[in-house]
Design a protein around this motif. Structure first.
Motif, PDB file in Angstrom:
ATOM      1  N   LEU A  59       2.736  -3.072  37.023  1.00 35.39           N
ATOM      2  CA  LEU A  59       2.953  -1.789  36.366  1.00 35.39           C
ATOM      3  C   LEU A  59       1.695  -1.333  35.633  1.00 35.39           C
ATOM      4  N   PHE A  60       1.025  -2.258  34.990  1.00 40.72           N
ATOM      5  CA  PHE A  60      -0.222  -1.928  34.285  1.00 40.72           C
ATOM      6  C   PHE A  60      -1.266  -1.398  35.260  1.00 40.72           C
ATOM      7  N   GLY A 112       7.238   5.802  34.576  1.00 34.82           N
ATOM      8  CA  GLY A 112       7.939   5.743  33.314  1.00 34.82           C
ATOM      9  C   GLY A 112       7.298   6.663  32.297  1.00 34.82           C
ATOM     10  N   ALA A 113       7.879   6.673  31.108  1.00 35.38           N
ATOM     11  CA  ALA A 113       7.336   7.463  30.000  1.00 35.38           C
ATOM     12  C   ALA A 113       6.578   6.516  29.080  1.00 35.38           C
ATOM     13  N   VAL A 114       5.271   6.707  28.975  1.00 37.45           N
ATOM     14  CA  VAL A 114       4.451   5.827  28.147  1.00 37.45           C
ATOM     15  C   VAL A 114       4.491   6.334  26.710  1.00 37.45           C
ATOM     16  N   VAL A 115       5.012   5.510  25.819  1.00 43.62           N
ATOM     17  CA  VAL A 115       5.178   5.918  24.423  1.00 43.62           C
ATOM     18  C   VAL A 115       4.075   5.382  23.527  1.00 43.62           C
ATOM     19  N   LYS A 131       6.606   1.622  42.713  1.00 42.53           N
ATOM     20  CA  LYS A 131       7.595   2.668  42.429  1.00 42.53           C
ATOM     21  C   LYS A 131       9.000   2.175  42.795  1.00 42.53           C
ATOM     22  N   GLN A 132       9.136   1.547  43.913  1.00 42.00           N
ATOM     23  CA  GLN A 132      10.429   1.027  44.345  1.00 42.00           C
ATOM     24  C   GLN A 132      10.967  -0.001  43.348  1.00 42.00           C
ATOM     25  N   ARG A 133      10.052  -0.761  42.740  1.00 45.18           N
ATOM     26  CA  ARG A 133      10.471  -1.815  41.818  1.00 45.18           C
ATOM     27  C   ARG A 133      10.924  -1.227  40.476  1.00 45.18           C
ATOM     28  N   TYR A 134      10.206  -0.232  39.969  1.00 46.44           N
ATOM     29  CA  TYR A 134      10.473   0.259  38.616  1.00 46.44           C
ATOM     30  C   TYR A 134      11.249   1.574  38.568  1.00 46.44           C
ATOM     31  N   ASP A 135      11.255   2.342  39.658  1.00 49.83           N
ATOM     32  CA  ASP A 135      11.969   3.621  39.662  1.00 49.83           C
ATOM     33  C   ASP A 135      12.518   3.917  41.052  1.00 49.83           C
ATOM     34  N   PRO A 136      13.435   3.079  41.544  1.00 50.95           N
ATOM     35  CA  PRO A 136      13.930   3.252  42.917  1.00 50.95           C
ATOM     36  C   PRO A 136      14.693   4.562  43.126  1.00 50.95           C
ATOM     37  N   GLY A 137      15.239   5.152  42.059  1.00 47.27           N
ATOM     38  CA  GLY A 137      15.950   6.422  42.188  1.00 47.27           C
ATOM     39  C   GLY A 137      15.061   7.636  42.016  1.00 47.27           C
ATOM     40  N   VAL A 176       8.744   3.282  28.738  1.00 44.22           N
ATOM     41  CA  VAL A 176      10.182   3.406  28.956  1.00 44.22           C
ATOM     42  C   VAL A 176      10.397   3.615  30.448  1.00 44.22           C
ATOM     43  N   THR A 177      11.112   2.699  31.084  1.00 46.30           N
ATOM     44  CA  THR A 177      11.326   2.775  32.519  1.00 46.30           C
ATOM     45  C   THR A 177      12.700   3.365  32.839  1.00 46.30           C
ATOM     46  N   ALA A 178      12.920   3.655  34.110  1.00 46.42           N
ATOM     47  CA  ALA A 178      14.109   4.389  34.529  1.00 46.42           C
ATOM     48  C   ALA A 178      15.402   3.639  34.222  1.00 46.42           C
ATOM     49  N   ASP A 179      15.361   2.312  34.167  1.00 42.76           N
ATOM     50  CA  ASP A 179      16.590   1.547  33.921  1.00 42.76           C
ATOM     51  C   ASP A 179      16.907   1.394  32.441  1.00 42.76           C
ATOM     52  N   GLY A 180      16.112   2.039  31.570  1.00 44.30           N
ATOM     53  CA  GLY A 180      16.378   1.971  30.141  1.00 44.30           C
ATOM     54  C   GLY A 180      15.681   0.840  29.429  1.00 44.30           C
TER      55      GLY A 180
END
Length: 461
Positions: A189-190, A201-204, A444-450, A172-176
């Motif tokens: 990401l992998f 992100g949160a790995v489920v 990090k910038q690509r998947y969680d810029p905030g 689950v990434t920051a953008d939902g």
């Protein structure tokens, strides 16, 4: 860093109650104190809400809620984080502990493991098939935190780090978004998940490669605390086949029936063996271990593999206070051995110890940039520090650990293993990730810029 938008006392929990199938617990709820508790009692935080997710949809809801309300977000798997990253003040705790499903495919030798599982869960599910993968050395450790940091354990010399056995992950990434990543899908990401910590992100869900491991020769052998024992162990590791793993420990003699009472509470050293080779080699392995020094006590027997992961559980229960540090080294120098034996003589509490993990063998099959785990040139990883029961002893135990770290620094590489570092090590990300740091920043910038996922050894976008 995420900007706080909603004051904690005004967090509207009604939306979460309507959308989450799992438990939503706020400060006014009767189960709040239990829900906010983590393994390391040093971190007594008061989150605005704890969401115990029942499924990936709940995880999506919790991440979106934290993002939309500008609240801190902590992701908790097993809750073992020494630095307290599984909790926070005035924010959202996404507790994955309700997601503990496991599906084993014995033909493909894989296991699909949900993000709230512990290594006890994994071993329970895989052992009936005679299979295992590299896990931790305390059975209650969460799968997620160990894997994302790299993952050291009893099978590392034979099977590689835990992250080396990760085949795919659902995140689950920051953008939902809920992304499945592997070597062919979101490979950046992998790559980052295999050693980059919880930054992305949160790995489920995790998919692991399994190996044929059923019964092993395992257990501890204790010796007097003497640098010569550690030097002989260093030689044994250099010459050992990958099926032989042996952790070295410096500790106070535990009250075990096979250790003479006169050694209880006195400084000793020990070797915790896990030999996953053929049973006919057991006598030779025993002889090699027992030749390291004068044996004070031993319990080195054939056992099911899952048992070896439980041998620290009783000594390290939830609720202790921990202040840990970590160090990597290409070699175990005589100077480092002197430091370990010196500080071993002044261990401040019965629960404190030093564990030296060999990370050669299969751990060296991957190159330094093949995964985010940056220390492929290291041969040893050391976890050391204080564990204690009384918070009033914090200053004394912290001072001992910091002095130990300072003394060991000239004999270590610059950074430390992310899963062994404490809360005051924030800012050591560049040395922890070394040559991979800049690439991790870009991901990090690509998947969680905030920087929503900042409660970790944080890589800032």
């Amino acid at each position: 860093m995420t900007t706080l938008l909603t004051p904690p006392h005004e967090v509207p929990l009604g939306a979460l109650h309507r959308t989450v199938h799992g438990e939503v617990t706020g400060p006014a709820d009767p189960g709040y104190d239990l829900a906010r508790r983590v393994y390391n009692a040093q971190h007594d935080k008061r989150p605005a809400v704890v969401v115990r997710a029942a499924d990936a949809a709940d995880a999506l809801a919790a991440v979106g809620f934290a993002r939309d309300h500008g609240l801190p977000l902590a992701v908790r798997g097993g809750g073992h984080s020494a630095a307290g990253h599984g909790t926070c003040d005035d924010g959202v705790v996404l507790d994955l502990g309700g997601m503990r499903g496991i599906r084993v495919d014995p033909e493909r030798r894989t296991a699909r493991v949900e993000g709230g599982c512990t290594w006890a869960d994994v071993n329970h599910a895989t052992h009936p098939f005679g299979l295992a993968t590299t896990g931790g050395v305390v059975s209650t450790t969460g799968v997620g935190g160990l894997t994302l940091g790299g993952g050291m354990g009893h099978l590392a010399r034979r099977c590689g780090l835990t992250c080396d056995n990760l085949l795919s992950a659902d995140v689950v990434t920051a953008d939902g978004s809920l992304l499945t990543c592997d070597a062919d899908h979101h490979p950046d990401l992998f790559w980052a998940l295999r050693g980059g910590g919880g930054n992305f992100g949160a790995v489920v869900s995790f998919l692991f490669r399994l190996h044929p491991v059923a019964d092993i020769l395992g257990g501890p052998v204790f010796f007097p605390l003497d640098g010569e024992v550690l030097r002989r162990w260093r030689e044994l590791i250099a010459d050992a086949p990958p099926e032989l793993n042996a952790l070295f420990a410096v500790l106070l003699g535990p009250p075990l029936p096979f250790l003479p009472e006169r050694w209880h509470g006195r400084p000793v050293c020990g070797v915790l063996t896990c030999h996953s080779g053929p049973e006919e080699e057991d006598d030779r392995v025993r002889a090699r271990i027992e030749a390291l020094g004068p044996v004070l006590g031993r319990h080195l027997v054939r056992m099911p593999y899952p048992v070896i992961n439980t041998l620290f559980d009783e000594d390290l229960p939830p609720g202790l206070h921990h202040y840990w540090k970590g160090a990597f080294a290409r070699e175990l120098t005589d100077g480092a051995i002197d430091v370990h034996t010196t500080y071993g003589q002044t261990i401040p509490s019965p629960q404190s110890d030093t564990i030296i993990f060999p990370i050669d063998g299969a751990c060296h099959r991957a190159g330094p940039e093949d995964t985010a785990f940056a220390y492929r040139d290291a041969t040893f990883s050391t976890a050391f520090g204080a564990s204690f029961t009384d918070p009033a002893d914090t200053e004394r135990n912290t001072a001992w650990t910091r002095a130990y770290e300072a003394a060991l620094r000239p004999h270590s590489q610059e950074g430390g293993y992310v899963n062994f570092l404490s809360a005051d090590d924030q800012g050591r990300d560049r040395t922890a990730y070394r040559q991979n740091h800049d690439r991790l920043v870009a991901i990090k910038q690509r998947y969680d810029p905030g920087n929503l996922f900042h409660l970790n050894l944080n890589i800032r976008p």
